[in-house]
Write a protein that holds these residues in place. Structure first.
Motif, PDB file in Angstrom:
ATOM      1  N   ASP A  21     -23.707   3.439  18.611  1.00  0.00           N
ATOM      2  CA  ASP A  21     -23.123   4.588  19.308  1.00  0.00           C
ATOM      3  C   ASP A  21     -24.077   5.044  20.399  1.00  0.00           C
ATOM      4  O   ASP A  21     -25.292   5.075  20.205  1.00  0.00           O
ATOM      5  CB  ASP A  21     -22.871   5.730  18.329  1.00  0.00           C
ATOM      6  CG  ASP A  21     -21.848   5.367  17.266  1.00  0.00           C
ATOM      7  OD1 ASP A  21     -20.967   4.525  17.546  1.00  0.00           O
ATOM      8  OD2 ASP A  21     -21.925   5.915  16.165  1.00  0.00           O
ATOM      9  N   ILE A  22     -23.519   5.397  21.534  1.00  0.00           N
ATOM     10  CA  ILE A  22     -24.299   5.881  22.669  1.00  0.00           C
ATOM     11  C   ILE A  22     -24.017   7.368  22.816  1.00  0.00           C
ATOM     12  O   ILE A  22     -22.864   7.798  22.771  1.00  0.00           O
ATOM     13  CB  ILE A  22     -23.914   5.125  23.950  1.00  0.00           C
ATOM     14  CG1 ILE A  22     -24.169   3.634  23.759  1.00  0.00           C
ATOM     15  CG2 ILE A  22     -24.682   5.666  25.151  1.00  0.00           C
ATOM     16  CD1 ILE A  22     -23.576   2.760  24.840  1.00  0.00           C
ATOM     17  N   TRP A  23     -25.073   8.137  22.996  1.00  0.00           N
ATOM     18  CA  TRP A  23     -24.940   9.596  23.097  1.00  0.00           C
ATOM     19  C   TRP A  23     -25.424  10.079  24.454  1.00  0.00           C
ATOM     20  O   TRP A  23     -26.509   9.722  24.902  1.00  0.00           O
ATOM     21  CB  TRP A  23     -25.736  10.268  21.982  1.00  0.00           C
ATOM     22  CG  TRP A  23     -25.132  10.012  20.652  1.00  0.00           C
ATOM     23  CD1 TRP A  23     -25.393   8.986  19.808  1.00  0.00           C
ATOM     24  CD2 TRP A  23     -24.103  10.787  20.040  1.00  0.00           C
ATOM     25  NE1 TRP A  23     -24.595   9.063  18.697  1.00  0.00           N
ATOM     26  CE2 TRP A  23     -23.801  10.166  18.815  1.00  0.00           C
ATOM     27  CE3 TRP A  23     -23.410  11.935  20.409  1.00  0.00           C
ATOM     28  CZ2 TRP A  23     -22.823  10.669  17.957  1.00  0.00           C
ATOM     29  CZ3 TRP A  23     -22.459  12.431  19.536  1.00  0.00           C
ATOM     30  CH2 TRP A  23     -22.167  11.800  18.340  1.00  0.00           C
ATOM     31  N   ALA A  24     -24.614  10.908  25.118  1.00  0.00           N
ATOM     32  CA  ALA A  24     -25.013  11.532  26.383  1.00  0.00           C
ATOM     33  C   ALA A  24     -25.928  12.716  26.093  1.00  0.00           C
ATOM     34  O   ALA A  24     -26.974  12.880  26.723  1.00  0.00           O
ATOM     35  CB  ALA A  24     -23.787  11.981  27.172  1.00  0.00           C
ATOM     36  N   ALA A  59     -29.892   4.790  19.104  1.00  0.00           N
ATOM     37  CA  ALA A  59     -31.310   4.668  19.439  1.00  0.00           C
ATOM     38  C   ALA A  59     -32.070   5.845  18.841  1.00  0.00           C
ATOM     39  O   ALA A  59     -31.658   6.995  18.981  1.00  0.00           O
ATOM     40  CB  ALA A  59     -31.495   4.626  20.951  1.00  0.00           C
ATOM     41  N   MET A  60     -33.171   5.527  18.166  1.00  0.00           N
ATOM     42  CA  MET A  60     -34.001   6.559  17.544  1.00  0.00           C
ATOM     43  C   MET A  60     -35.456   6.349  17.954  1.00  0.00           C
ATOM     44  O   MET A  60     -35.881   5.213  18.169  1.00  0.00           O
ATOM     45  CB  MET A  60     -33.896   6.476  16.023  1.00  0.00           C
ATOM     46  CG  MET A  60     -32.512   6.660  15.451  1.00  0.00           C
ATOM     47  SD  MET A  60     -31.912   8.337  15.548  1.00  0.00           S
ATOM     48  CE  MET A  60     -32.867   9.120  14.272  1.00  0.00           C
ATOM     49  N   TYR A  68     -29.029  10.047  26.428  1.00  0.00           N
ATOM     50  CA  TYR A  68     -29.221   9.849  27.866  1.00  0.00           C
ATOM     51  C   TYR A  68     -29.921  11.071  28.461  1.00  0.00           C
ATOM     52  O   TYR A  68     -30.858  10.944  29.233  1.00  0.00           O
ATOM     53  CB  TYR A  68     -27.875   9.616  28.561  1.00  0.00           C
ATOM     54  CG  TYR A  68     -28.013   9.523  30.057  1.00  0.00           C
ATOM     55  CD1 TYR A  68     -28.444   8.343  30.658  1.00  0.00           C
ATOM     56  CD2 TYR A  68     -27.729  10.615  30.876  1.00  0.00           C
ATOM     57  CE1 TYR A  68     -28.594   8.257  32.027  1.00  0.00           C
ATOM     58  CE2 TYR A  68     -27.876  10.531  32.240  1.00  0.00           C
ATOM     59  CZ  TYR A  68     -28.308   9.352  32.815  1.00  0.00           C
ATOM     60  OH  TYR A  68     -28.469   9.281  34.166  1.00  0.00           O
ATOM     61  N   GLU A  69     -29.483  12.252  28.062  1.00  0.00           N
ATOM     62  CA  GLU A  69     -30.072  13.488  28.571  1.00  0.00           C
ATOM     63  C   GLU A  69     -31.565  13.563  28.260  1.00  0.00           C
ATOM     64  O   GLU A  69     -32.383  13.847  29.136  1.00  0.00           O
ATOM     65  CB  GLU A  69     -29.353  14.689  27.957  1.00  0.00           C
ATOM     66  CG  GLU A  69     -29.914  16.034  28.381  1.00  0.00           C
ATOM     67  CD  GLU A  69     -29.205  17.172  27.676  1.00  0.00           C
ATOM     68  OE1 GLU A  69     -28.768  18.079  28.390  1.00  0.00           O
ATOM     69  OE2 GLU A  69     -29.094  17.138  26.434  1.00  0.00           O
ATOM     70  N   ARG A  70     -31.937  13.265  27.017  1.00  0.00           N
ATOM     71  CA  ARG A  70     -33.339  13.336  26.615  1.00  0.00           C
ATOM     72  C   ARG A  70     -34.179  12.316  27.400  1.00  0.00           C
ATOM     73  O   ARG A  70     -35.274  12.622  27.856  1.00  0.00           O
ATOM     74  CB  ARG A  70     -33.472  13.076  25.123  1.00  0.00           C
ATOM     75  CG  ARG A  70     -34.917  13.100  24.646  1.00  0.00           C
ATOM     76  CD  ARG A  70     -35.049  13.039  23.151  1.00  0.00           C
ATOM     77  NE  ARG A  70     -34.735  14.363  22.607  1.00  0.00           N
ATOM     78  CZ  ARG A  70     -33.870  14.604  21.629  1.00  0.00           C
ATOM     79  NH1 ARG A  70     -33.239  13.627  21.053  1.00  0.00           N
ATOM     80  NH2 ARG A  70     -33.650  15.826  21.213  1.00  0.00           N
TER      81      ARG A  70
END
Length: 85
Positions: A21-24, A59-60, A68-70
């Protein structure tokens, strides 16, 4: 899905099924809504047909979800100008 059918029908070993999973941001997905819905339907289909739970990974780093924001606002630590001496 077809590959899963082939694996099961041939009796091949299957340890687990994963998806990434990809997180914005922490709460907003970085994938199109249609893809999120597809993944939900696929997870349910796989569970109903094979009784296998799909693992959702992301991703951790150091126990924190990488979004993406981080990563966009991350300021890297710079080495000293002397080449690290």
């Amino acid at each position: 899905m077809k590959m899963l059918d082939v694996i099961i029908s041939r009796g091949l070993k299957l340890d687990r099924i994963t998806t990434t999973d990809i997180w914005a941001t922490e709460t907003i997905r970085g994938e199109y809504p249609e893809m999120v819905k597809f993944k939900e339907r696929a997870d349910e289909y796989i569970w109903q047909k094979y009784r296998i739970e799909v693992e959702h990974l992301c991703a951790m780093r150091n126990g924190e979800k990488q979004t993406y924001e981080r990563l966009f606002y991350h300021v890297p630590k710079r080495k000293s100008a002397g080449g690290g001496h």
